[in-house]
Scaffold this motif. Structure first.
Motif, PDB file in Angstrom:
ATOM      1  N   ALA A 845       0.822  -1.220   0.000  1.00  0.00           N
ATOM      2  CA  ALA A 845       0.000   0.000   0.000  1.00  0.00           C
ATOM      3  C   ALA A 845       0.852   1.264   0.000  1.00  0.00           C
ATOM      4  N   ASP A 846       1.936   1.270   0.760  1.00  0.00           N
ATOM      5  CA  ASP A 846       2.756   2.479   0.838  1.00  0.00           C
ATOM      6  C   ASP A 846       3.378   2.823  -0.515  1.00  0.00           C
ATOM      7  N   GLU A 847       3.926   1.805  -1.207  1.00  0.00           N
ATOM      8  CA  GLU A 847       4.529   2.072  -2.510  1.00  0.00           C
ATOM      9  C   GLU A 847       3.470   2.450  -3.534  1.00  0.00           C
ATOM     10  N   ALA A 848       2.273   1.830  -3.412  1.00  0.00           N
ATOM     11  CA  ALA A 848       1.166   2.185  -4.311  1.00  0.00           C
ATOM     12  C   ALA A 848       0.786   3.649  -4.131  1.00  0.00           C
ATOM     13  N   MET A 849       0.680   4.082  -2.865  1.00  0.00           N
ATOM     14  CA  MET A 849       0.349   5.488  -2.586  1.00  0.00           C
ATOM     15  C   MET A 849       1.433   6.416  -3.134  1.00  0.00           C
TER      16      MET A 849
END
Length: 948
Positions: A845-849
């Protein structure tokens, strides 16, 4: 009658000052809110008018509404101002003095103090109040003359005492007072009066009394008889016979010249211009020993310069009892009037005989100034050619000079320049109504408005149209409306007797230089949008065409339309002037000039496009444009390309229309294709479709197959953006076929990419993958690295849809590397958005954001709202999944608004789905059901549009 409130009283006062005449709403608003009207001024004005109607209901006056303002309708006997003017008119019409006296006494008895003295002053009233005050003074002097003629010297003396109290520096009034007192035997009072006025003149003004006043004093001192006591402005009775003692050789004094043309009975509007001009010409504003007051009215042919000048000259003529001169300078004739002949005409009007005329212009001008110095006049110089012609006719001092000209004459020091434009729509409508009748106009108002639009609200054209309709009372207005609808014959229709719009225009255009005439004709072809000054360079095929444009502006044939955001002056033709210019075109020279102008637009567009964040899939003609702006000019204009595109967008679209309409197919499709990156970036889909459809028809008519294929490809792309997949496939297949037949590998690959996108959006992922792999091979074959980056990104996007994350990561990483190597920030943003989806599927999720945030930052920086909406949608969905429901919901709704505005139903459906699921999880079942149902409807529409 009692009226509460200052503003209602100001409103009524303004209407009563011009009773039974329409007072413009703008004038009334200026009186009520001087300089700072509120946004609700028009509505407030209607409220005040309504309240006044209630107050006036018990009287015999009423307020009538008109298209441009309001008028108070009242009988002369019910209003002191109208009654005063009527009584003075009757007095002047009386055959005997004893009949005039009662009318004058009754008129003057109506006066009570200063007009409107209990209300706040308004500059709008100044000219009218001065006129009223001067009328009262003239009536008082005429009553004194009547009394003196009747032997009522004592009563006349008392009246004169009152007048010199009001006008202490009027030496002629003091002279008559001194002689009237002397006539009644009051010699001491007469001498005291002289002493008083002499002291006053010396102490206040530093001057001694004039010769006439000194002679009156000497006559009293010597006890000589008093001559006839008639003011110079009132003619003495004509004797029945000339006394035998008067030598026959003594010539009679020439009558004062009153040469103004007749006032315009149906003069309409121009309230601000009338106020400014009458203020400039007012005799009260002039210093007797000061320089002349010069007012210059300029404007294009037919705009009503002479009508305004004549109207204003009549408004101030009472201040110039010595006379008014009128000279027609013939500025628009083939040969303007010679100043020597004009001076001879003026001198003859001033009483100089032919034998006494000096031979040279210099001597005639000197004599002219000398004569006017003795008796200041209003000098009206109509249709001036230039400053030199006017300069010879300027008085030395004390006069007012009114000049009209089609040229901007700004070289005369101290001149007040008043530029006239066409009439505002409401004033043009009022003028037409006065000519044809308000009832007839009201019965066919829409036709009347269309006629006025065809006339460009030019006063001469409106008057000609009105004259034609007035001469054909059986015609419906729609007949003339239909005749004027065709621009090619419009000027032929605007002719009535000796009134002719075309002839008025030709008197100006016939005097143009060859370069100016060529530029004028070319501007007529370029449509109603304003154009930058470099267009003249293109027309002439050389640099430094500004001087030619300046000459057209000075001649009021081209209007300066302000400056754009880039600081460029903008120019345009008046509507009817454009008809005139277009009718003079048609030769090969105009066609070549037009091709150069279109080449200038195309080269500038191409230069600006290279500075946009994305220029993918540009398809332009192989041959260079026939003319291009200099490199330094291109660099300056397009250093920031987006403001340039925004400033020129309408002109660019009209340039494509013009090229297509004149058979310049290569120019049409080349410019349309060059505009695609801008249209794409700012989602200008309507302009995109319009230009491409016009250029497609033009290319087909010319047999230009590459142009046809390029326009089909561009139209197919728009259909993809608007989710019209079946239509997109049809156009893209035809484009691919033509490119293949022409051996244009890159054009074919671009078309195949479009077909791949249509397959993907229709859910046919494997077909799409095959199309993009095929296109990639073709881009690699021709060395198109930008196309390669796009194809790799597209292939990665397909693998994402197929949930093959390993392959997706491989292809997207390659696309990102290529985008960064090429410096293609926009492509980097697109790939980052897909990488965000990839990391989301990997549960990172962090890299996607981070990836989606990077994409959104790029698109917002570049101003790409469409791609930005997709990044925002993805980022909002990620925030919702992380529990940041409020922020995520805000982003989703923002993206939904963009998709709806741009007509992207696919993005809209996906966002409705995400929001519906969000609301369902939050327990808002009714709202969730609505959103999810809408998502289903949109997807069904998409399947139908795709032909599935």
């Amino acid at each position: 009658m009692r009226i509460a409130g200052t503003k209602p009283r100001l409103l009524l006062a303004t209407l009563l000052l011009d009773a039974n005449q329409v007072v413009a709403s703008d004038t009334l608003i200026e009186v009520l809110w001087t300089g700072t009207p509120p946004s609700s001024a028009t509505a407030n004005l209607r409220t005040y008018v309504s309240s006044l109607r209630g107050v006036l209901g018990a009287t015999e006056a009423r307020i009538a509404a008109h298209p441009s303002g309001y008028a108070v309708e009242v009988e002369a006997e019910r209003l002191d101002l109208l009654l005063f003017e009527d009584l003075v008119t009757r007095a002047r019409a009386s055959a005997r003095t004893e009949e005039a006296a009662p009318h004058l006494r009754r008129a003057l008895a109506l006066w009570r103090g200063t007009p409107l003295g209990d209300l706040p002053a308004s500059p709008v009233w100044d000219a009218r109040l001065r006129s009223i005050t001067q009328a009262r003074l003239a009536a008082a002097e005429e009553l004194i003359a009547v009394k003196l003629a009747a032997g009522e010297h004592a009563s006349a003396a008392e009246d004169l005492r009152e007048l010199v109290g009001e006008h202490p520096y009027r030496e002629d009034l003091w002279q008559r007072l001194i002689l009237a007192l002397h006539h009644t035997g009051r010699r001491a009072e007469a001498l005291h009066a002289y002493t008083a006025v002499r002291r006053q003149l010396i102490e206040d003004l530093g001057v001694e009394p004039g010769q006439d006043l000194r002679e009156a004093h000497a006559r009293v001192l010597a006890g000589e008889p008093v001559p006839a006591l008639l003011p110079a402005s009132v003619p003495a009775p004509v004797p029945a016979a000339v006394p035998a003692t008067v030598p026959a050789s003594v010539p009679a004094a020439p009558p004062p010249p009153y040469q103004l043309p007749a006032d315009i009975p149906d003069f309409t509007g121009r309230a601000a211009a009338v106020a400014a001009l009458t203020r400039s010409l007012s005799a009260e504003e002039l210093a007797p020993e000061g320089p002349p007051s010069i007012a210059m009215v300029v404007g294009p042919p037919g705009v009503g310069k002479t009508a305004l000048a004549v109207h204003c000259a009549h408004a101030v003529r009472g201040g110039y009892p010595a006379g008014q001169l009128h000279l027609c300078l013939g500025g628009t004739d083939a040969t303007p009037a010679d100043p020597a002949e004009l001076l001879a005409e003026a001198l003859r009007a001033l009483g100089v005989g032919a034998a006494a005329l000096p031979p040279s212009v210099h001597e005639r001008s000197a004599l002219y100034r000398s004569l006017l110095a003795e008796r200041p006049m209003l000098v009206f110089l109509d249709d001036a050619a230039d400053a030199a012609q006017v300069r010879a006719l300027l008085p030395g001092n004390g006069c007012a000079v009114l000049v009209t000209s089609r040229r901007r004459i700004t070289e005369l020091p101290g001149t007040r320049l008043l530029e006239l434009d066409v009439l505002p729509p409401e004033e043009a409508e009022e003028l037409l109504g006065r000519i044809v009748g308000p009832a007839r106009l009201a019965a066919e108002r829409q036709a009347a408005l269309a006629i006025l639009d065809s006339c460009g609200h030019l006063p001469l054209a409106v008057r000609v149209a009105g004259a034609r309709l007035a001469g054909r009372p059986g015609w419906p207005l729609s007949v003339l409306q239909q005749r004027l609808a065709d621009e090619s014959s419009r000027l032929d229709e605007l002719r009535a007797g000796d009134l002719e719009v075309r002839g008025s225009f030709e008197r100006s255009t016939s005097r143009l230089t060859s370069d100016a005439a060529a530029t004028f004709r070319a501007l007529g072809l370029l449509g109603p949008a304003s154009v930058p000054g470099w267009v003249a360079d293109a027309v002439l095929g050389r640099r430094r065409g500004e001087a030619v444009v300046d000459s057209l502006v000075d001649a009021n044939l081209v209007r300066l339309d302000g400056t754009d955001a880039l600081g460029q002056p903008r120019y345009r033709l008046y509507d009817l002037m454009r008809c005139q210019a277009r009718q003079q075109t048609g030769g090969e020279a105009e066609r070549q000039a037009l091709a150069r102008v279109l080449g200038g637009w195309t080269s500038a567009t191409g230069h600006a496009t290279t500075r946009l964040p994305t220029t993918l899939f540009s398809l332009t003609p192989e041959e260079p444009a026939p003319w291009s702006l200099p490199e330094e000019t291109l660099a300056r204009l397009t250093s920031d390309p987006l403001p340039w595109f925004e400033a020129e967008r309408q002109s660019l679209v009209e340039a494509v229309q013009l090229a297509a309409g004149t058979g310049l197919a290569t120019s049409a499709w080349g410019l349309a294709a060059a505009l695609v990156p801008y249209f794409d970036l700012h989602c200008r889909f309507d302009d995109w479709q319009l230009t491409h459809r016009l250029a497609l028809d033009s290319a087909r008519a010319a047999g230009d197959r590459r142009g046809e294929a390029a326009m089909l490809r561009g139209l197919g792309q728009v259909c993809l953006y608007q989710d019209r997949y079946a239509e997109a496939c049809d156009m893209l297949k035809r484009a691919r076929t033509i490119f293949h037949e022409l051996g244009d590998v890159r054009g074919e690959a671009i078309s195949i990419c479009g077909l791949g996108a249509a397959s993907q959006f229709s859910g046919e992922h494997l077909r799409a993958l095959g199309s993009f792999r095929h296109a990639l091979a073709m881009f690699l074959a021709v060395g198109d690295r930008g196309g390669e980056a796009y194809a790799r990104q597209a292939i990665g996007r397909i693998y994402l849809s197929l949930q093959d994350l390993r392959q997706a990561s491989r292809w997207l990483s390659e696309a990102l590397r290529l985008a960064r190597e090429l410096g293609d920030t926009h492509r980097e943003g697109c790939v980052s958005m897909h990488l965000g989806r990839l990391h989301d599927l990997k549960a990172d999720a962090d890299e996607a954001m981070r990836c989606q945030g990077r994409a959104l930052d790029i698109f917002e920086t570049l101003g790409d709202r469409h791609c930005g909406a997709y990044a925002m949608q993805s980022l909002g969905g990620l925030q919702v999944a992380r529990g940041e429901r409020s922020d995520g919901s805000d982003r989703l709704r923002a993206s939904l608004a963009v998709f709806q505005q741009l007509g992207d139903r696919s993005g809209e459906a996906a966002t409705f789905q995400t929001l519906g699921e969000l609301y369902r999880s939050a327990g808002r079942t009714a709202l969730a059901s609505t959103y999810l149902h809408r998502a289903v409807e949109l997807r069904q529409e998409l399947r139908e549009g795709a032909g599935l």
